[in-house]
Motif scaffolding. Structure first.
Motif, PDB file in Angstrom:
ATOM      1  N   ASP A 195       1.086  -1.767  -0.183  1.00 15.63           N
ATOM      2  CA  ASP A 195      -0.048   0.174  -0.284  1.00 15.63           C
ATOM      3  C   ASP A 195       0.380   1.274  -0.195  1.00 15.63           C
ATOM      4  N   LEU A 196       1.059   1.949  -1.346  1.00 16.03           N
ATOM      5  CA  LEU A 196       1.871   2.831  -0.927  1.00 16.03           C
ATOM      6  C   LEU A 196       0.738   4.543  -0.950  1.00 16.03           C
ATOM      7  N   THR A 197      -0.724   4.144  -0.527  1.00 12.66           N
ATOM      8  CA  THR A 197      -1.630   5.131  -0.444  1.00 12.66           C
ATOM      9  C   THR A 197      -0.397   6.074   0.517  1.00 12.66           C
ATOM     10  N   PRO A 198      -0.392   5.933   1.759  1.00 12.35           N
ATOM     11  CA  PRO A 198       0.460   7.183   3.126  1.00 12.35           C
ATOM     12  C   PRO A 198       2.047   7.878   2.604  1.00 12.35           C
ATOM     13  N   ASP A 199       2.340   7.237   1.754  1.00 12.53           N
ATOM     14  CA  ASP A 199       3.477   8.237   1.176  1.00 12.53           C
ATOM     15  C   ASP A 199       3.440   8.668   0.018  1.00 12.53           C
ATOM     16  N   LEU A 200       2.078   8.871  -0.503  1.00 11.65           N
ATOM     17  CA  LEU A 200       1.960   9.275  -1.923  1.00 11.65           C
ATOM     18  C   LEU A 200       2.516  10.903  -1.951  1.00 11.65           C
ATOM     19  N   ALA A 201       2.607  11.428  -0.422  1.00 11.13           N
ATOM     20  CA  ALA A 201       3.261  13.280  -0.247  1.00 11.13           C
ATOM     21  C   ALA A 201       4.350  13.295  -0.108  1.00 11.13           C
ATOM     22  N   ARG A 202       4.929  12.436  -0.175  1.00 12.71           N
ATOM     23  CA  ARG A 202       6.189  11.945   0.080  1.00 12.71           C
ATOM     24  C   ARG A 202       7.320  12.156  -1.399  1.00 12.71           C
ATOM     25  N   ILE A 203       6.667  12.227  -2.211  1.00 12.05           N
ATOM     26  CA  ILE A 203       6.955  11.517  -4.098  1.00 12.05           C
ATOM     27  C   ILE A 203       6.934  13.390  -4.501  1.00 12.05           C
ATOM     28  N   ALA A 204       8.407  13.891  -5.225  1.00 19.49           N
ATOM     29  CA  ALA A 204       8.700  15.197  -4.947  1.00 19.49           C
ATOM     30  C   ALA A 204       8.558  15.398  -7.012  1.00 19.49           C
ATOM     31  N   ALA A 205       8.575  14.118  -7.533  1.00 18.88           N
ATOM     32  CA  ALA A 205       9.311  13.773  -8.817  1.00 18.88           C
ATOM     33  C   ALA A 205       8.155  14.736  -9.469  1.00 18.88           C
ATOM     34  N   PRO A 206       8.380  15.441 -10.686  1.00 17.15           N
ATOM     35  CA  PRO A 206       6.397  15.699 -11.457  1.00 17.15           C
ATOM     36  C   PRO A 206       6.648  14.981 -12.010  1.00 17.15           C
ATOM     37  N   THR A 207       4.845  15.037 -12.120  1.00 24.32           N
ATOM     38  CA  THR A 207       4.200  13.124 -12.061  1.00 24.32           C
ATOM     39  C   THR A 207       3.230  13.482 -13.007  1.00 24.32           C
ATOM     40  N   LEU A 208       3.335  12.738 -14.054  1.00 20.63           N
ATOM     41  CA  LEU A 208       2.071  12.253 -14.986  1.00 20.63           C
ATOM     42  C   LEU A 208       1.331  11.704 -14.546  1.00 20.63           C
ATOM     43  N   LEU A 209      -0.276  11.713 -14.643  1.00 23.65           N
ATOM     44  CA  LEU A 209      -1.064  10.426 -14.809  1.00 23.65           C
ATOM     45  C   LEU A 209      -1.626  10.230 -16.124  1.00 23.65           C
ATOM     46  N   LEU A 210      -2.057   9.110 -17.065  1.00 21.94           N
ATOM     47  CA  LEU A 210      -2.281   8.561 -17.858  1.00 21.94           C
ATOM     48  C   LEU A 210      -3.427   7.041 -17.911  1.00 21.94           C
ATOM     49  N   TRP A 211      -4.529   8.143 -17.926  1.00 19.88           N
ATOM     50  CA  TRP A 211      -5.472   6.797 -17.212  1.00 19.88           C
ATOM     51  C   TRP A 211      -6.700   6.597 -18.443  1.00 19.88           C
ATOM     52  N   GLY A 212      -7.010   5.875 -19.136  1.00 21.62           N
ATOM     53  CA  GLY A 212      -8.468   4.761 -20.111  1.00 21.62           C
ATOM     54  C   GLY A 212      -9.100   5.301 -19.974  1.00 21.62           C
ATOM     55  N   ARG A 213     -10.016   6.088 -20.319  1.00 21.10           N
ATOM     56  CA  ARG A 213     -11.727   6.501 -19.443  1.00 21.10           C
ATOM     57  C   ARG A 213     -12.667   5.486 -18.989  1.00 21.10           C
ATOM     58  N   GLU A 214     -12.270   4.143 -19.471  1.00 20.94           N
ATOM     59  CA  GLU A 214     -13.209   2.815 -19.562  1.00 20.94           C
ATOM     60  C   GLU A 214     -12.208   1.690 -19.366  1.00 20.94           C
ATOM     61  N   ASP A 215     -11.292   2.427 -18.307  1.00 20.95           N
ATOM     62  CA  ASP A 215     -10.484   1.116 -17.524  1.00 20.95           C
ATOM     63  C   ASP A 215     -10.968   0.451 -16.567  1.00 20.95           C
ATOM     64  N   GLN A 216     -11.357  -0.255 -16.996  1.00 24.19           N
ATOM     65  CA  GLN A 216     -11.998  -2.035 -15.977  1.00 24.19           C
ATOM     66  C   GLN A 216     -11.506  -3.148 -14.819  1.00 24.19           C
ATOM     67  N   THR A 217      -9.830  -2.207 -14.984  1.00 28.20           N
ATOM     68  CA  THR A 217      -8.990  -3.201 -14.019  1.00 28.20           C
ATOM     69  C   THR A 217      -8.517  -1.804 -13.132  1.00 28.20           C
ATOM     70  N   VAL A 218      -8.594  -0.579 -13.783  1.00 24.94           N
ATOM     71  CA  VAL A 218      -7.804  -0.198 -12.311  1.00 24.94           C
ATOM     72  C   VAL A 218      -8.597   1.610 -12.867  1.00 24.94           C
ATOM     73  N   PRO A 219     -10.073   1.777 -12.155  1.00 25.14           N
ATOM     74  CA  PRO A 219     -11.018   2.863 -13.059  1.00 25.14           C
ATOM     75  C   PRO A 219     -10.524   4.042 -12.738  1.00 25.14           C
ATOM     76  N   LEU A 220     -10.972   4.414 -13.680  1.00 19.26           N
ATOM     77  CA  LEU A 220     -10.925   5.939 -13.151  1.00 19.26           C
ATOM     78  C   LEU A 220     -11.128   6.432 -11.976  1.00 19.26           C
ATOM     79  N   THR A 221     -12.205   6.029 -11.650  1.00 13.42           N
ATOM     80  CA  THR A 221     -12.939   5.896  -9.829  1.00 13.42           C
ATOM     81  C   THR A 221     -11.413   6.121  -9.012  1.00 13.42           C
ATOM     82  N   TRP A 222     -10.559   5.678  -9.410  1.00  8.64           N
ATOM     83  CA  TRP A 222      -9.683   5.420  -8.427  1.00  8.64           C
ATOM     84  C   TRP A 222      -8.334   6.703  -8.455  1.00  8.64           C
TER      85      TRP A 222
END
Length: 272
Positions: A195-222
């Motif tokens: 689980d990486l949730t508690p550590d997200l704020a420690r990520i200093a690198a510029p980050t690009l998230l790419l998501w398929g709108r119809e993703d059925q595996t890791v859905p966009l709602t996440w």
């Protein structure tokens, strides 16, 4: 060129392509996944970078040593060891799904080794109400649990990864199926990814998230948890696309990612 890189307790299969600033490509956890099956078609667009495409421990030609560590944490340390062995002090990291989680863990534990992060529907951050699992993860876990998985089961899994099912070609299904039969130690179902949730704020690198709108595996709602959690993150959403953004929307992916790695914003807006 593919080489086996010594990471202490095992080896990682790494394929190199191009020359320039280093980019590490980290694949997902689906059955039959390998670095080149995930990213091979994208590499020609990045020939002015030193691309290192990794088979993570337990996938492709990379063995998985016995370990009680969460998979993401274990893999992140071995990738860093591979970077050292290859003479790479710092790199851009591109990871999809499980590989995105590995990239995030490296950015948390070894921030000095990361320039920019590109994450396609990354794993390692689950909503509080999971399970139940999205249909893509259900099929992934069922395949992993099968004593003798079938090619038909692989075909069903691959079709769930793409919005345009014509992209689930026989050649792709065959490649993934044959790779999935390689002998690796079995995993508990569901696996302990970490689980990486508690550590997200420690990520200093510029980050690009790419998501398929119809993703059925890791859905966009996440996605909002990660978007809000990483201080310097932007999100690009591609319509008519499921989990394999880099495969299903390769031209757009290549363009967006190149712009981002060169230091610019991926787009004028965060959703496209």
């Amino acid at each position: 060129m593919t080489t086996m890189v010594d990471v202490g307790d095992a080896e990682l299969a790494c394929t190199e392509f191009g020359a320039g600033s280093p980019v590490l490509w980290l694949h997902g956890s689906g059955p039959g996944a390998t670095g080149m099956s995930n990213f091979g078609a994208n590499l020609p667009a990045f020939g002015d970078y030193r691309n290192v495409v990794v088979d993570l421990p337990g996938w492709g030609r990379s063995p998985r040593p016995a370990s009680d560590e969460p998979l993401i944490f274990h893999a992140a340390e071995r990738v860093c060891r591979a970077m050292t062995a290859l003479g790479i002090e710092r790199a851009h990291l591109v990871g999809n799904s499980y590989g995105g989680g590995v990239a995030m863990r490296i950015a948390v534990a070894h921030p000095e080794r990361v320039d920019r992060l590109v994450l396609m529907a990354p794993g390692g951050v689950l909503p509080a109400d999971a399970p139940p699992w999205p249909v893509g993860l259900e099929h992934l876990f069922a395949y992993m649990a099968a004593e003798k998985p079938s090619r038909d089961a692989m075909a069903q899994f691959v079709r769930l990864m793409v919005y345009d099912e014509s992209l689930a070609t026989d050649a792709l299904v065959d490649e993934r199926y044959e790779s999935s039969l390689l002998a690796h130690p079995e995993l508990p179902i569901p696996p302990n990814f970490g689980d990486l949730t508690p550590d997200l704020a420690r990520i200093a690198a510029p980050t690009l998230l790419l998501w398929g709108r119809e993703d059925q595996t890791v859905p966009l709602t996440w996605a909002p948890t990660i978007l809000r959690g990483i201080p310097d993150a932007e999100l690009w959403v591609l319509p008519h696309c499921r989990h394999w953004v880099q495969y299903e929307r390769a031209p757009e992916f290549n363009h967006i990612v190149r712009e981002f790695l060169q230091g610019g914003a991926a787009a004028a807006t965060s959703e496209g």
